[in-house]
Design a protein around this motif. Structure first.
Motif, PDB file in Angstrom:
ATOM      1  N   THR A 134      22.624  -3.472   2.227  1.00 41.28           N
ATOM      2  CA  THR A 134      21.881  -3.481   3.479  1.00 41.28           C
ATOM      3  C   THR A 134      20.456  -3.903   3.152  1.00 41.28           C
ATOM      4  O   THR A 134      19.822  -3.320   2.263  1.00 41.28           O
ATOM      5  CB  THR A 134      21.873  -2.094   4.144  1.00 41.28           C
ATOM      6  N   VAL A 135      19.978  -4.921   3.882  1.00 44.49           N
ATOM      7  CA  VAL A 135      18.640  -5.455   3.627  1.00 44.49           C
ATOM      8  C   VAL A 135      17.807  -5.487   4.909  1.00 44.49           C
ATOM      9  O   VAL A 135      18.341  -5.597   6.006  1.00 44.49           O
ATOM     10  CB  VAL A 135      18.707  -6.872   3.011  1.00 44.49           C
ATOM     11  N   SER A 155      19.968 -10.924   4.929  1.00 44.50           N
ATOM     12  CA  SER A 155      21.376 -10.852   4.522  1.00 44.50           C
ATOM     13  C   SER A 155      21.957 -12.248   4.312  1.00 44.50           C
ATOM     14  O   SER A 155      22.865 -12.431   3.493  1.00 44.50           O
ATOM     15  CB  SER A 155      22.202 -10.080   5.549  1.00 44.50           C
ATOM     16  N   VAL A 156      21.436 -13.243   5.013  1.00 47.32           N
ATOM     17  CA  VAL A 156      21.892 -14.622   4.836  1.00 47.32           C
ATOM     18  C   VAL A 156      21.493 -15.124   3.451  1.00 47.32           C
ATOM     19  O   VAL A 156      22.273 -15.779   2.756  1.00 47.32           O
ATOM     20  CB  VAL A 156      21.335 -15.535   5.947  1.00 47.32           C
ATOM     21  N   ILE A 157      20.277 -14.798   3.028  1.00 43.66           N
ATOM     22  CA  ILE A 157      19.814 -15.171   1.690  1.00 43.66           C
ATOM     23  C   ILE A 157      20.662 -14.467   0.641  1.00 43.66           C
ATOM     24  O   ILE A 157      21.071 -15.069  -0.354  1.00 43.66           O
ATOM     25  CB  ILE A 157      18.324 -14.825   1.508  1.00 43.66           C
ATOM     26  N   ALA A 158      20.938 -13.181   0.856  1.00 46.41           N
ATOM     27  CA  ALA A 158      21.767 -12.418  -0.088  1.00 46.41           C
ATOM     28  C   ALA A 158      23.158 -13.023  -0.203  1.00 46.41           C
ATOM     29  O   ALA A 158      23.720 -13.114  -1.300  1.00 46.41           O
ATOM     30  CB  ALA A 158      21.844 -10.958   0.347  1.00 46.41           C
ATOM     31  N   ALA A 159      23.727 -13.462   0.911  1.00 45.48           N
ATOM     32  CA  ALA A 159      25.056 -14.094   0.891  1.00 45.48           C
ATOM     33  C   ALA A 159      25.022 -15.378   0.077  1.00 45.48           C
ATOM     34  O   ALA A 159      25.936 -15.657  -0.710  1.00 45.48           O
ATOM     35  CB  ALA A 159      25.527 -14.367   2.311  1.00 45.48           C
ATOM     36  N   GLY A 183      32.990 -11.280   2.571  1.00 44.58           N
ATOM     37  CA  GLY A 183      33.762 -10.543   3.560  1.00 44.58           C
ATOM     38  C   GLY A 183      33.078 -10.415   4.901  1.00 44.58           C
ATOM     39  O   GLY A 183      33.696 -10.525   5.950  1.00 44.58           O
ATOM     40  N   PHE A 184      31.740 -10.209   4.887  1.00 43.99           N
ATOM     41  CA  PHE A 184      31.017  -9.971   6.130  1.00 43.99           C
ATOM     42  C   PHE A 184      29.531 -10.149   5.894  1.00 43.99           C
ATOM     43  O   PHE A 184      28.995  -9.656   4.907  1.00 43.99           O
ATOM     44  CB  PHE A 184      31.300  -8.533   6.603  1.00 43.99           C
ATOM     45  N   VAL A 185      28.878 -10.871   6.794  1.00 44.86           N
ATOM     46  CA  VAL A 185      27.421 -11.017   6.776  1.00 44.86           C
ATOM     47  C   VAL A 185      26.939 -10.818   8.205  1.00 44.86           C
ATOM     48  O   VAL A 185      27.448 -11.465   9.113  1.00 44.86           O
ATOM     49  CB  VAL A 185      26.975 -12.417   6.311  1.00 44.86           C
ATOM     50  N   ASP A 186      25.978  -9.934   8.391  1.00 46.99           N
ATOM     51  CA  ASP A 186      25.452  -9.701   9.732  1.00 46.99           C
ATOM     52  C   ASP A 186      23.936  -9.802   9.712  1.00 46.99           C
ATOM     53  O   ASP A 186      23.258  -8.917   9.199  1.00 46.99           O
ATOM     54  CB  ASP A 186      25.891  -8.342  10.250  1.00 46.99           C
ATOM     55  N   THR A 213      23.607  -6.322   7.043  1.00 44.22           N
ATOM     56  CA  THR A 213      24.739  -5.885   6.227  1.00 44.22           C
ATOM     57  C   THR A 213      25.414  -7.068   5.546  1.00 44.22           C
ATOM     58  O   THR A 213      25.630  -8.108   6.162  1.00 44.22           O
ATOM     59  CB  THR A 213      25.775  -5.155   7.097  1.00 44.22           C
ATOM     60  N   LEU A 214      25.764  -6.874   4.283  1.00 48.77           N
ATOM     61  CA  LEU A 214      26.530  -7.862   3.517  1.00 48.77           C
ATOM     62  C   LEU A 214      27.648  -7.122   2.810  1.00 48.77           C
ATOM     63  O   LEU A 214      27.412  -6.101   2.161  1.00 48.77           O
ATOM     64  CB  LEU A 214      25.632  -8.557   2.487  1.00 48.77           C
TER      65      LEU A 214
END
Length: 132
Positions: free
Chosen positions: A66-67, A73-77, A89-92, A97-98
């Protein structure tokens, strides 16, 4: 006269009809507030999260982050998919949330690289990575 016991619900904010009122706010700042790795999760967890049911559960793992700000979260993905052979699995971008899945070593590599990059390159505060 017997004293009545206080219920925890009496301390929580509620509306005029007694319904619990919850206010969710984004706290200003740049941080990773959750970085957790679930090693060898049960198949039901994948199913309940709507994740890939074809995954090999034996050596698998789930990484959850969680960022804030949420769009990070897009950068983390992006970092996760470039750092390791994982399944996104999931990016919001609205909750920060990632969720990533894959082999345990790959998920660990991705989570470590996300935390390292956000901390060292972007100046984010970060919790420690937890694993179970």
């Amino acid at each position: 006269m017997e004293k009545s016991k206080m219920d925890i619900r009496d301390l929580l904010p509620s509306d005029d009809e007694g319904r619990l009122r919850i206010i969710q706010e984004q706290v200003p700042g740049n941080q990773i507030s959750l970085a957790h790795i679930i090693g060898g999760p049960q198949p039901i967890i994948y199913q309940k999260l709507g994740l890939n049911p074809d995954i090999d559960y034996d050596g698998a793992a789930i990484g959850i982050l969680t960022v804030v700000p949420y769009e990070s979260s897009v950068i983390a993905a992006d970092i996760a998919t470039k750092a390791a052979d994982i399944y996104l699995g999931f990016v919001d971008r609205f909750s920060g949330t990632l969720i990533i899945t894959g082999e345990l070593a790959e998920v660990e590599t991705a989570v470590k690289e996300i935390v390292r990059y956000f901390r060292d390159e972007m100046g984010f505060a970060s919790c420690r990575i937890t694993k179970r």
